[in-house]
Design an enzyme around this catalytic site. Sequence first.
Site, PDB file in Angstrom:
ATOM      1  N   ASP A  57     -17.332  75.107  84.753  1.00 56.76           N
ATOM      2  CA  ASP A  57     -17.320  76.292  83.892  1.00 56.76           C
ATOM      3  C   ASP A  57     -17.248  77.577  84.709  1.00 56.76           C
ATOM      4  OD1 ASP A  57     -17.496  74.624  81.745  1.00 56.76           O
ATOM      5  OD2 ASP A  57     -19.614  75.001  81.332  1.00 56.76           O
ATOM      6  N   ARG A  58     -17.961  77.607  85.839  1.00 56.82           N
ATOM      7  CA  ARG A  58     -17.979  78.833  86.634  1.00 56.82           C
ATOM      8  C   ARG A  58     -16.597  79.132  87.204  1.00 56.82           C
ATOM      9  NH1 ARG A  58     -22.166  80.372  91.584  1.00 56.82           N
ATOM     10  NH2 ARG A  58     -21.494  82.527  91.824  1.00 56.82           N
ATOM     11  N   VAL A  59     -15.866  78.084  87.633  1.00 55.19           N
ATOM     12  CA  VAL A  59     -14.510  78.278  88.144  1.00 55.19           C
ATOM     13  C   VAL A  59     -13.599  78.777  87.020  1.00 55.19           C
ATOM     14  CG1 VAL A  59     -12.521  77.125  89.198  1.00 55.19           C
ATOM     15  CG2 VAL A  59     -14.842  76.542  89.922  1.00 55.19           C
ATOM     16  N   SER A 105     -10.352  69.140  46.918  1.00 55.54           N
ATOM     17  CA  SER A 105     -11.578  68.386  47.156  1.00 55.54           C
ATOM     18  C   SER A 105     -11.279  66.906  47.006  1.00 55.54           C
ATOM     19  CB  SER A 105     -12.658  68.799  46.155  1.00 55.54           C
ATOM     20  OG  SER A 105     -12.951  70.169  46.262  1.00 55.54           O
ATOM     21  N   LYS A 143     -16.898  62.470  57.886  1.00 50.29           N
ATOM     22  CA  LYS A 143     -16.848  63.639  57.001  1.00 50.29           C
ATOM     23  C   LYS A 143     -17.677  64.732  57.667  1.00 50.29           C
ATOM     24  CE  LYS A 143     -17.670  65.181  52.249  1.00 50.29           C
ATOM     25  NZ  LYS A 143     -18.501  66.343  52.630  1.00 50.29           N
ATOM     26  N   ASP A 145     -19.538  68.166  58.579  1.00 52.84           N
ATOM     27  CA  ASP A 145     -20.329  69.128  57.812  1.00 52.84           C
ATOM     28  C   ASP A 145     -20.135  70.510  58.418  1.00 52.84           C
ATOM     29  OD1 ASP A 145     -22.018  70.154  55.947  1.00 52.84           O
ATOM     30  OD2 ASP A 145     -23.863  69.499  56.922  1.00 52.84           O
ATOM     31  N   TYR A 252      -7.415  67.324  61.212  1.00 54.85           N
ATOM     32  CA  TYR A 252      -7.264  65.956  60.719  1.00 54.85           C
ATOM     33  C   TYR A 252      -6.177  65.779  59.666  1.00 54.85           C
ATOM     34  CZ  TYR A 252     -10.392  68.101  57.280  1.00 54.85           C
ATOM     35  OH  TYR A 252     -10.960  68.970  56.377  1.00 54.85           O
ATOM     36  N   LYS A 321      -9.104  57.349  53.424  1.00 55.04           N
ATOM     37  CA  LYS A 321      -7.816  57.857  52.950  1.00 55.04           C
ATOM     38  C   LYS A 321      -6.769  56.744  52.989  1.00 55.04           C
ATOM     39  CE  LYS A 321      -7.462  61.110  56.123  1.00 55.04           C
ATOM     40  NZ  LYS A 321      -7.063  62.352  56.852  1.00 55.04           N
ATOM     41  N   LYS A 345     -20.676  58.983  50.993  1.00 52.30           N
ATOM     42  CA  LYS A 345     -21.701  59.865  51.566  1.00 52.30           C
ATOM     43  C   LYS A 345     -22.859  59.064  52.170  1.00 52.30           C
ATOM     44  CE  LYS A 345     -22.226  63.891  50.494  1.00 52.30           C
ATOM     45  NZ  LYS A 345     -22.086  65.159  51.221  1.00 52.30           N
ATOM     46  N   CYS A 436     -52.123  88.861  68.624  1.00 51.16           N
ATOM     47  CA  CYS A 436     -51.247  87.940  69.359  1.00 51.16           C
ATOM     48  C   CYS A 436     -52.093  86.826  69.968  1.00 51.16           C
ATOM     49  CB  CYS A 436     -50.481  88.685  70.444  1.00 51.16           C
ATOM     50  SG  CYS A 436     -49.518  87.609  71.533  1.00 51.16           S
TER      51      CYS A 436
END
Length: 702
Positions: A57-59, A105, A143, A145, A252, A321, A345, A436
């Site tokens: 990530d740093r590179v 839907s 599915k 979320d 998808y 599907k 579900k 506190c």
Amino acid sequence: MSYADDDNPYLREPPTEFESAESLTPEAAEHQADQLRAAIREHDYRYYADNDPLIADRVYDQLFDRLKTLETAFDLDDPDSPTTRVGGQPVDELDTVEHTAPMLSIAQSGEAGDVREFHKRTARLLREEGFDPDNIGYVCEPKFDGISIELVYEGGRLTRAATRGDGAEGDDVTAQARRIRAIPQRLRGDSPALLAVRGEVFMPKDGFREHNRERVEDGKEPFANPRNATAGTIRQLDPSVVADRPLDCFVYDIMAYEAGDTGHERPATQWAEREAIASWGFHVDDLADRVDDIESAIKYRDSLLDEREELNYEIDGVVIKIDDIAAADALGNTARETRSAFAYKFPARTEVTTITDIVVQVGRTGRLTPVALLEPVQVGGVTVSRATLHNPGEIESLGVAVGNRVRVLRAGDVIPYIDEVVDDETDSTFAFPDACPVCDNPVDRDGPLAFCTGGLGCSAQRERAIEHYVSRGGLDIEGLGSERIGQLRAADLLDSLDDLYRLDREKLAALEGWGETSAQNLLDEIDAASEPPLDSFLTALSIPEVGGATATALAREFGDLDALINADTDALEAVDDVGPIVAETIREFFDNPDNRAAIDALLDAGVDPQPVEGADAGDELDGLTFVFTGSLAVSRNDAQALVEAHGANATGGVSGNTDYLVAGDNAGQRKQDDADANGVPILSERDFAELLADYGIAWPPA
């Protein structure tokens, strides 16, 4: 076909030491920028879609920063550049756009019997249409979320993105989608002339936890679940907010397809569509599968239910599907649902347990967060022993107390929270402390929230303030994560912010896991942070309600730290985006003697905040009033700050007093209509740059 050729020097083991931009010819700079763009696009693909990053990530950050430097120094404009993912002009509202095809839907149920009934119904209808259902399989996939999104590409370039909305129309979130690294701005390989795909934007679980932790430390309400976090992010009017949040996107489905000159026909099956989608550079989920019959689809759902806890993203079921697209089209749709798919579900996650204790934690900005300790209980396959209560207002509304039997849910299947009290064993509610629990300073209530007034005199706030001070959101001091900070505190080397600048190399090197090199590297990093820009310093101080944009506005308005510290609330309110509440919060922070002592100690240790560019720049634009709309090379706040630093006014709405409306990409139509009605000239970004050049002002600002 990849974005970058194998001989691209920035693809594998790229150099991170660059010659100065000033030493390059324009041609050499443009060639290097093209190579960097191609390599960064490929790195984005490898990281998100292929899950096989080539570099650290740093590179990646160093390559990204080099590209920004070249584009700024040589005015290399590319609307598809990866650098456009950062920043962006805020919009006034989200426009409504029509989808290329309805985003329908699907029917859903948590009962296997309903899934079998779906199969019987579709088999009967397919026979009526001349298809043999015994030879048509199913594609099964999680599915997700998250938030459904349509992405439209013309000539391989992202031209529009929209939320699902009512299925026929949705909110235009193109500017926001461009800031999500998992969404390609250009497609890989031979892409169709027109392609519209459907996907799901989501926030991974680990990113969600980290983002919520930062929100709590900043004194903000945490999101209840990843879906809420995603929805709240994708509809942000300021696209730069999207760039700072850990969003991902699975694609998808193909919604619209025009082959154009490619000659490639649209795939004939859902499974072939999935392979084509992956080849264009989208992130597809590896858990999808093709099965031959409905019983195998039911088994797929059951196996995924067992795996869901190990996933780094939220799913609440599976989608089944029909694979053959011609057969699916023959089944057609109802007004709101497709007949060729069904969602099986998962059951809800909820259990009842007992609160054994309630503890109060102190965050970086002093916010107090109550946490309920529970008798351990299995909720959705995960042992839960604690649940957040968010704030004192939540305690009062639920009426919870130690000893209560409570119903525990895992919001978004991630964070446990208490939904209700089901058996009240006491006649009282937990009494939130007036002091506190760490430093015993008084607690202030702000609506449903509570804050410790101890400031940096509170050891809990101080510890978290140190973590923030050195983080990327602060002064970005490499080599000091939370574990090392804990190690230094345990060794009595680090108790306050100024201790950072007094660390001893020999004592550091003697610690377990350290050495001469790592100790010296850390001291070099800290030394490099001894003259931070004033706005970065203000952000690093953990001033409540002061993020990066507000810090920059304050730094530009007051010029130096002393002027800001001594400013009264009226002067603070005069700064853009600083209202009465924020002004009072800033004033209270600087009036706190412990906070002032911590700042003085930093200055005594050699910290010298530097004025930011734009402070007290001049009065070249005195008397002019500008309004900005659409996406520009920098954020709207930065554009406003620039003209104001040179004497102009910047307002949010067009009126007869406006001199110029500056309209960038995706500009709001309402402001343009107001400009026409008031006879206000509308400037493109290029026109605006030329106007500023006439006054000797450079655009974009550094």
